[in-house]
Write an enzyme that holds these catalytic residues in place. Structure first.
Site: not given
Length: 302
Positions: A141, A237, A166, A240, A263, A272
């Site tokens: 990120r 992003h 994150k 990514r 994640h 995705y």
């Protein structure tokens, strides 16, 4: 001649909010956003937010909706206020009045590998190319790229250490051989320019003691995409997204990609699959199998 610089006092309530975020190791961007959103609520009230009532919390959300505040922004404000009410004020009754809005998630913009190569080649300096290459080559990120330090490169294990991802989580990201070579070249050039230091930021900003900001990263991507003639709307992003989608198209298991992206939920990574066009093209429809079987049945044997 001495110049007196005024010191802006931080209110005890704001300091308490900052302390609660520091304890949980929130990143700089998250802290800035939470302080901004709590400040937005205080502006609506016209007084200190610790005096709010449940009815005022409800009216605040109604007003934000009427002003046309986008759903993602509304939900970000809800997250900030929930943290403030529960952790800073110990007022879970106010937090229960906040409502998260349903958001229909759009499919992410994904560039082809040729477009990614053109974008990286269109950067104006080695530092910019290296920073964007980390976004695509390791799937980091923007805030994670900005937070990298030189010591976070583990060339022996071929990993990038992400100390504050994150949610304040620590993780290891992959370090491809080609990316390591590029980072070593950037280290050599950065040392010659006097901006890279062993204990310093990997991508310093205008001053070597401060990291490159996420806003600067966004500007770098936009300028490179324009120079490369890419008409799609892109940001850091996007690279990514490309990292995850291209891995999925190359047959990498989605759970491995989940780990590489950091994640918390598999369903986030599985999203995705909706943009991995090469995967879709390689899938044989049962209708085609039916048609093939029918054709074989009509073909005389022998």
């Amino acid at each position: 001649m001495n110049i007196l610089v005024p010191v802006v006092a931080v209110s005890p309530l704001r300091q308490r909010l900052i302390d609660e975020m520091d304890i949980r190791r929130f990143g700089r961007e998250t802290q800035r956003n939470y302080i901004r959103d709590v400040g937005r609520f205080a502006t609506f009230l016209g007084r200190s937010p610790d005096t709010a009532t449940a009815e005022e919390v409800r009216r605040f959300q109604v007003e934000q909706c009427e002003l046309g505040v986008p759903v993602p922004t509304m939900n970000a404000i809800v997250s900030a206020l929930r943290f403030f009410f529960i952790q800073t004020l110990d007022r879970p009754d106010l937090a229960r009045k906040l409502v998260r809005m349903r958001h229909v998630r759009k499919l992410p913009v994904v560039l082809s590998q040729d477009e990614v190569a053109r974008l990286l080649a269109a950067t104006t300096c080695l530092k910019h190319q290296a920073a964007l290459s980390v976004a695509y080559g390791a799937g980091l990120r923007a805030a994670e790229i900005a937070g990298l330090k030189v010591r976070d490169i583990d060339s022996e294990r071929m990993l990038l250490r992400v100390e504050r991802g994150k949610g304040g989580r620590y993780r290891n990201a992959m370090l491809p051989t080609g990316l390591l070579a590029l980072l070593r070249e950037w280290w050599r050039v950065g040392r010659q320019e006097g901006v890279l230091h062993v204990d310093g930021w990997l991508f310093p900003g205008q001053h070597y003691l401060k990291p490159l900001s996420t806003r600067q990263l966004h500007r770098i991507v936009v300028e490179a995409s324009v120079a490369a003639g890419i008409g799609k709307r892109v940001g850091p992003h996007t690279l990514r997204h490309c990292f995850a989608t291209h891995l999925l198209e190359d047959g990498i298991d989605v759970r491995i990609i989940q780990t590489l992206l950091g994640h918390a939920k598999l369903e986030t990574t599985a999203y995705y699959t909706q943009v991995a066009t090469r995967v879709l093209r390689n899938v044989t429809s049962p209708f085609d199998r039916l048609a093939t079987a029918a054709m074989e049945a009509r073909t005389p044997s022998g």
